[in-house]
Design a protein around this motif. Structure first.
Motif, PDB file in Angstrom:
ATOM      1  N   ASN A  96      28.530  29.320  54.921  1.00  0.00           N
ATOM      2  CA  ASN A  96      29.242  29.000  53.680  1.00  0.00           C
ATOM      3  C   ASN A  96      29.513  27.513  53.558  1.00  0.00           C
ATOM      4  O   ASN A  96      29.481  26.953  52.464  1.00  0.00           O
ATOM      5  CB  ASN A  96      30.561  29.777  53.614  1.00  0.00           C
ATOM      6  CG  ASN A  96      30.326  31.261  53.468  1.00  0.00           C
ATOM      7  OD1 ASN A  96      29.208  31.675  53.144  1.00  0.00           O
ATOM      8  ND2 ASN A  96      31.330  32.055  53.707  1.00  0.00           N
ATOM      9  N   LYS A 107      39.918  18.568  43.658  1.00  0.00           N
ATOM     10  CA  LYS A 107      39.894  20.005  43.967  1.00  0.00           C
ATOM     11  C   LYS A 107      41.007  20.688  43.187  1.00  0.00           C
ATOM     12  O   LYS A 107      42.120  20.185  43.117  1.00  0.00           O
ATOM     13  CB  LYS A 107      40.103  20.232  45.462  1.00  0.00           C
ATOM     14  CG  LYS A 107      38.793  20.290  46.214  1.00  0.00           C
ATOM     15  CD  LYS A 107      39.015  20.794  47.625  1.00  0.00           C
ATOM     16  CE  LYS A 107      37.724  20.643  48.423  1.00  0.00           C
ATOM     17  NZ  LYS A 107      37.927  20.848  49.841  1.00  0.00           N
ATOM     18  N   ASN A 108      40.696  21.801  42.603  1.00  0.00           N
ATOM     19  CA  ASN A 108      41.693  22.521  41.833  1.00  0.00           C
ATOM     20  C   ASN A 108      41.442  24.013  41.958  1.00  0.00           C
ATOM     21  O   ASN A 108      40.785  24.617  41.121  1.00  0.00           O
ATOM     22  CB  ASN A 108      41.617  22.075  40.366  1.00  0.00           C
ATOM     23  CG  ASN A 108      42.951  22.177  39.680  1.00  0.00           C
ATOM     24  OD1 ASN A 108      43.765  23.030  40.038  1.00  0.00           O
ATOM     25  ND2 ASN A 108      43.191  21.341  38.705  1.00  0.00           N
ATOM     26  N   LEU A 109      41.953  24.599  43.036  1.00  0.00           N
ATOM     27  CA  LEU A 109      41.721  26.019  43.268  1.00  0.00           C
ATOM     28  C   LEU A 109      42.787  26.840  42.559  1.00  0.00           C
ATOM     29  O   LEU A 109      43.960  26.500  42.582  1.00  0.00           O
ATOM     30  CB  LEU A 109      41.731  26.316  44.766  1.00  0.00           C
ATOM     31  CG  LEU A 109      40.585  25.668  45.555  1.00  0.00           C
ATOM     32  CD1 LEU A 109      40.788  25.889  47.050  1.00  0.00           C
ATOM     33  CD2 LEU A 109      39.241  26.202  45.120  1.00  0.00           C
ATOM     34  N   LYS A 110      42.343  27.916  41.915  1.00  0.00           N
ATOM     35  CA  LYS A 110      43.274  28.723  41.135  1.00  0.00           C
ATOM     36  C   LYS A 110      43.656  30.023  41.814  1.00  0.00           C
ATOM     37  O   LYS A 110      44.766  30.500  41.671  1.00  0.00           O
ATOM     38  CB  LYS A 110      42.645  29.053  39.778  1.00  0.00           C
ATOM     39  CG  LYS A 110      42.656  27.879  38.818  1.00  0.00           C
ATOM     40  CD  LYS A 110      42.180  28.342  37.466  1.00  0.00           C
ATOM     41  CE  LYS A 110      42.756  27.485  36.359  1.00  0.00           C
ATOM     42  NZ  LYS A 110      42.279  27.957  35.044  1.00  0.00           N
ATOM     43  N   LYS A 111      42.707  30.635  42.499  1.00  0.00           N
ATOM     44  CA  LYS A 111      42.971  31.955  43.087  1.00  0.00           C
ATOM     45  C   LYS A 111      42.928  31.930  44.604  1.00  0.00           C
ATOM     46  O   LYS A 111      43.587  32.743  45.239  1.00  0.00           O
ATOM     47  CB  LYS A 111      41.910  32.942  42.579  1.00  0.00           C
ATOM     48  CG  LYS A 111      42.083  33.325  41.127  1.00  0.00           C
ATOM     49  CD  LYS A 111      42.488  34.771  41.033  1.00  0.00           C
ATOM     50  CE  LYS A 111      42.539  35.218  39.588  1.00  0.00           C
ATOM     51  NZ  LYS A 111      42.785  36.663  39.506  1.00  0.00           N
ATOM     52  N   ALA A 112      42.118  31.031  45.162  1.00  0.00           N
ATOM     53  CA  ALA A 112      42.020  30.968  46.613  1.00  0.00           C
ATOM     54  C   ALA A 112      43.381  30.551  47.168  1.00  0.00           C
ATOM     55  O   ALA A 112      44.131  29.819  46.525  1.00  0.00           O
ATOM     56  CB  ALA A 112      40.945  29.980  47.023  1.00  0.00           C
ATOM     57  N   SER A 116      43.251  32.511  52.486  1.00  0.00           N
ATOM     58  CA  SER A 116      41.832  32.824  52.285  1.00  0.00           C
ATOM     59  C   SER A 116      40.936  31.665  52.680  1.00  0.00           C
ATOM     60  O   SER A 116      39.816  31.859  53.122  1.00  0.00           O
ATOM     61  CB  SER A 116      41.569  33.252  50.837  1.00  0.00           C
ATOM     62  OG  SER A 116      41.491  32.148  49.964  1.00  0.00           O
ATOM     63  N   THR A 117      41.428  30.431  52.536  1.00  0.00           N
ATOM     64  CA  THR A 117      40.580  29.285  52.861  1.00  0.00           C
ATOM     65  C   THR A 117      40.668  28.897  54.338  1.00  0.00           C
ATOM     66  O   THR A 117      39.868  28.092  54.800  1.00  0.00           O
ATOM     67  CB  THR A 117      40.958  28.057  52.002  1.00  0.00           C
ATOM     68  OG1 THR A 117      42.363  27.852  52.086  1.00  0.00           O
ATOM     69  CG2 THR A 117      40.556  28.247  50.555  1.00  0.00           C
ATOM     70  N   HIS A 187      45.287  37.848  53.868  1.00  0.00           N
ATOM     71  CA  HIS A 187      44.003  37.854  53.147  1.00  0.00           C
ATOM     72  C   HIS A 187      43.128  39.016  53.611  1.00  0.00           C
ATOM     73  O   HIS A 187      42.472  39.670  52.810  1.00  0.00           O
ATOM     74  CB  HIS A 187      43.257  36.534  53.349  1.00  0.00           C
ATOM     75  CG  HIS A 187      41.894  36.527  52.699  1.00  0.00           C
ATOM     76  ND1 HIS A 187      41.711  36.473  51.340  1.00  0.00           N
ATOM     77  CD2 HIS A 187      40.651  36.624  53.218  1.00  0.00           C
ATOM     78  CE1 HIS A 187      40.429  36.521  51.052  1.00  0.00           C
ATOM     79  NE2 HIS A 187      39.754  36.612  52.173  1.00  0.00           N
ATOM     80  N   GLN A 190      43.745  43.079  52.287  1.00  0.00           N
ATOM     81  CA  GLN A 190      43.305  43.378  50.910  1.00  0.00           C
ATOM     82  C   GLN A 190      41.802  43.162  50.774  1.00  0.00           C
ATOM     83  O   GLN A 190      41.121  43.844  50.012  1.00  0.00           O
ATOM     84  CB  GLN A 190      44.099  42.570  49.881  1.00  0.00           C
ATOM     85  CG  GLN A 190      43.907  41.060  49.895  1.00  0.00           C
ATOM     86  CD  GLN A 190      42.676  40.611  49.153  1.00  0.00           C
ATOM     87  OE1 GLN A 190      42.175  41.300  48.262  1.00  0.00           O
ATOM     88  NE2 GLN A 190      42.163  39.459  49.539  1.00  0.00           N
ATOM     89  N   SER A 191      41.273  42.204  51.528  1.00  0.00           N
ATOM     90  CA  SER A 191      39.850  41.888  51.487  1.00  0.00           C
ATOM     91  C   SER A 191      39.008  43.083  51.941  1.00  0.00           C
ATOM     92  O   SER A 191      37.915  43.315  51.433  1.00  0.00           O
ATOM     93  CB  SER A 191      39.601  40.682  52.396  1.00  0.00           C
ATOM     94  OG  SER A 191      38.383  40.086  52.098  1.00  0.00           O
ATOM     95  N   GLN A 194      38.230  45.438  49.039  1.00  0.00           N
ATOM     96  CA  GLN A 194      37.244  44.857  48.132  1.00  0.00           C
ATOM     97  C   GLN A 194      35.844  44.960  48.734  1.00  0.00           C
ATOM     98  O   GLN A 194      34.890  45.350  48.075  1.00  0.00           O
ATOM     99  CB  GLN A 194      37.612  43.384  47.857  1.00  0.00           C
ATOM    100  CG  GLN A 194      36.579  42.597  47.071  1.00  0.00           C
ATOM    101  CD  GLN A 194      36.581  42.919  45.592  1.00  0.00           C
ATOM    102  OE1 GLN A 194      37.330  43.770  45.123  1.00  0.00           O
ATOM    103  NE2 GLN A 194      35.722  42.256  44.837  1.00  0.00           N
ATOM    104  N   LEU A 204      42.909  46.519  42.641  1.00  0.00           N
ATOM    105  CA  LEU A 204      42.900  45.212  43.312  1.00  0.00           C
ATOM    106  C   LEU A 204      44.298  44.613  43.490  1.00  0.00           C
ATOM    107  O   LEU A 204      44.668  44.276  44.615  1.00  0.00           O
ATOM    108  CB  LEU A 204      41.961  44.235  42.587  1.00  0.00           C
ATOM    109  CG  LEU A 204      41.817  42.873  43.262  1.00  0.00           C
ATOM    110  CD1 LEU A 204      40.921  42.947  44.476  1.00  0.00           C
ATOM    111  CD2 LEU A 204      41.283  41.836  42.299  1.00  0.00           C
TER     112      LEU A 204
END
Lengths: 236, 251
Positions: A96, A107-112, A116-117, A187, A190-191, A194, A204
């Motif tokens: 990845n 950088k502008n992460l909205k959901k991560a 998770s990162t 993370h 719940q992952s 999915q 979800l």
């Protein structure tokens, strides 16, 4: 147009081997092995909670180790499960990173999320902690360990644990590790749903909440033991 | 609304001569920008000035300018298509910004999307994924009569929601792993619930995900950043559906 899609090449392929090489296959392996370890962590916490019953943890430890072949079979399974999770986790993370080598100036992460990162880092920290934890309470090779026996002639796990947590640094390591575990699982749990494809729009957010609650319960459950020992609430 | 008030903006735009060029940010002033202008119209005016000054204008992709073709592709202040909900860059308006703002404009960044020039990237890899199985192979002849094959309403709606994907690649641009899983899952899900597509669902999901890997996209790790980036609101439930289809395909 002739391609693989139209002939039946896939019907002849070894489907199980695909699990170890394909993008979704490896994701599924990560999810299943991860979930195995979540179940282990839940059972481990329930076992630890026997410390709140007088003499409980010594009895629990004695019964748990009463059948060595089963203990070793179980350990072997856990080593396999953890190895798959760690090796594919590292491999997928490296892939990845290569797929997204050039990052954005802004950088502008909205959901991560932080969780998770940072799965690779929290995962590696947990690996380091597990190695320490095994050296500490399982192999009992760290200098702070004092092994005694209780009045019933059982190994005094209670005394060993309370003695170790009398060292501030050990208490800190354990509680910090549980915070890392919380991040990883907030993370990871719940992952799992999915990845297994058990999600739709409605489930979800529900699974996300369940995963978060489970991670918090595990954090509080585990951290409560050094907490009650250090604060003197739990005495021998 | 202040229709008569214009604004002055500072743009940091990624300039790259070609795929091999390292590229760098150049700073431009966008003067007297009307809040009613679209983002691309604002860039058009900056380009007019650059052309008048004898400089190379900023290259960017665009086509329909009404939010349905999937050509425009810019990361604005770190967000694919500028971050406004369900909006492509061409439908983003300057009223979203205020006088004196500094705006960073970058191309989609992912290994599978090499930069062609400035803000233009090569998105052929998405077509390669579709070619791997994003269709039904049965030769159906001419266009069938409407309602010749009846599809239950919920499945038809589900397929339509997935088919909303315009293939712009914002999901890849937004993904911390540079994965095209949302794009792939939309096509896999759309076809998997329709009568003509169901027959080849198992082979399709394997071929398309394998091709995704071969094209150099990353793996999905459930950040859900793709859904936030998608100008068509494609839901990550389709990725769950793809995973489901993949697991079914193993048996």
């Amino acid at each position: 147009m002739s391609n693989n899609f139209q002939n039946n090449e896939y019907a002849q392929r070894d489907t199980i081997m695909q699990l170890f090489t394909s993008t979704v296959g490896r994701k599924v392996l990560m999810a299943i092995t991860g979930q195995f370890m979540v179940l282990f962590v839940i059972v481990h916490m329930l076992g630890n909670s026997s410390i709140f019953i007088p003499g409980g943890i010594n009895a629990y430890a004695e019964h748990l180790h009463a059948l060595p072949p089963l203990v070793w079979a179980f350990r072997l399974v856990m080593v396999c499960v953890a190895s798959i999770h760690i090796l594919f986790g590292i491999q997928l993370s490296l892939e990845n990173r290569a797929a997204n080598a050039e990052t954005y100036a802004v950088k502008n992460l909205k959901k991560a999320t932080l969780a998770s990162t940072s799965m690779l880092y929290t995962g590696l920290l947990l690996l380091a902690f597990i190695i320490y934890h095994l050296l500490h309470f399982t192999i009992r090779a760290t200098p702070d360990i004092k092994i005694g026996v209780d009045a019933l002639g059982r190994i005094d796990v209670f005394g060993m644990v309370t003695n170790s947590f009398s060292y501030g640094i050990i208490t800190f390591i354990y509680i910090a590790a549980m915070v890392v575990l919380f991040l990883h699982l907030s993370h990871g749990i719940q992952s799992f749903f999915q990845t297994m494809g058990w999600n739709n729009e409605k489930t979800l957010p529900v699974f996300s909440k369940i995963g978060m609650v489970a991670a918090v319960v595990l954090l509080l459950g585990y951290a409560s033991i050094p907490f009650v020992i250090v604060t003197g609430i739990l005495k021998g | 609304m202040s229709h008569d008030k214009t604004m002055n903006l500072t743009l940091h735009v990624w300039r790259q001569k070609g795929p091999k060029d390292p590229g760098k940010f150049e700073v431009y002033d966008a003067k007297d920008v009307s809040p009613d202008q679209s983002f691309l119209e604002m860039l058009d005016e900056v380009n007019e000035d650059l052309i008048k000054a004898g400089k190379d204008p900023i290259a960017f992709d665009h086509d329909c300018r009404e939010g349905i073709c999937g050509m425009c592709s810019q990361v604005i202040n770190g967000m694919a298509h500028g971050g406004q909900d369900r909006t492509t860059v061409c439908q983003l308006h300057m009223r979203m910004f205020k006088d004196g703002d500094t705006i960073y404009i970058e191309p989609w960044r992912a290994r599978a999307f090499p930069v062609i020039k400035d803000l233009v990237v090569d998105r052929i890899a998405l077509d390669t994924i579709i070619q791997a199985g994003g269709y039904t192979s049965a030769h159906t002849g001419g266009i069938a009569d409407g309602n010749a094959i009846l599809v239950p309403k919920p499945e038809a709606e589900y397929a339509m929601d997935a088919a909303e994907c315009i293939g712009c690649g914002a999901c890849v641009a937004g993904c911390p792993n540079g994965s095209a899983m949302l794009f792939t899952s939309a096509k896999v899900s759309q076809l998997a619930v329709l009568p003509q597509g169901q027959a080849e669902a198992a082979r399709r999901v394997k071929e398309m995900t394998e091709t995704l890997q071969e094209c150099g996209f990353g793996n999905c790790t459930n950040h859900y950043e793709c859904q936030a980036a998608c100008p068509k609101g494609i839901n990550v439930k389709f990725i769950a559906k793809l995973n489901r289809e993949y697991l079914k395909s193993l048996f």
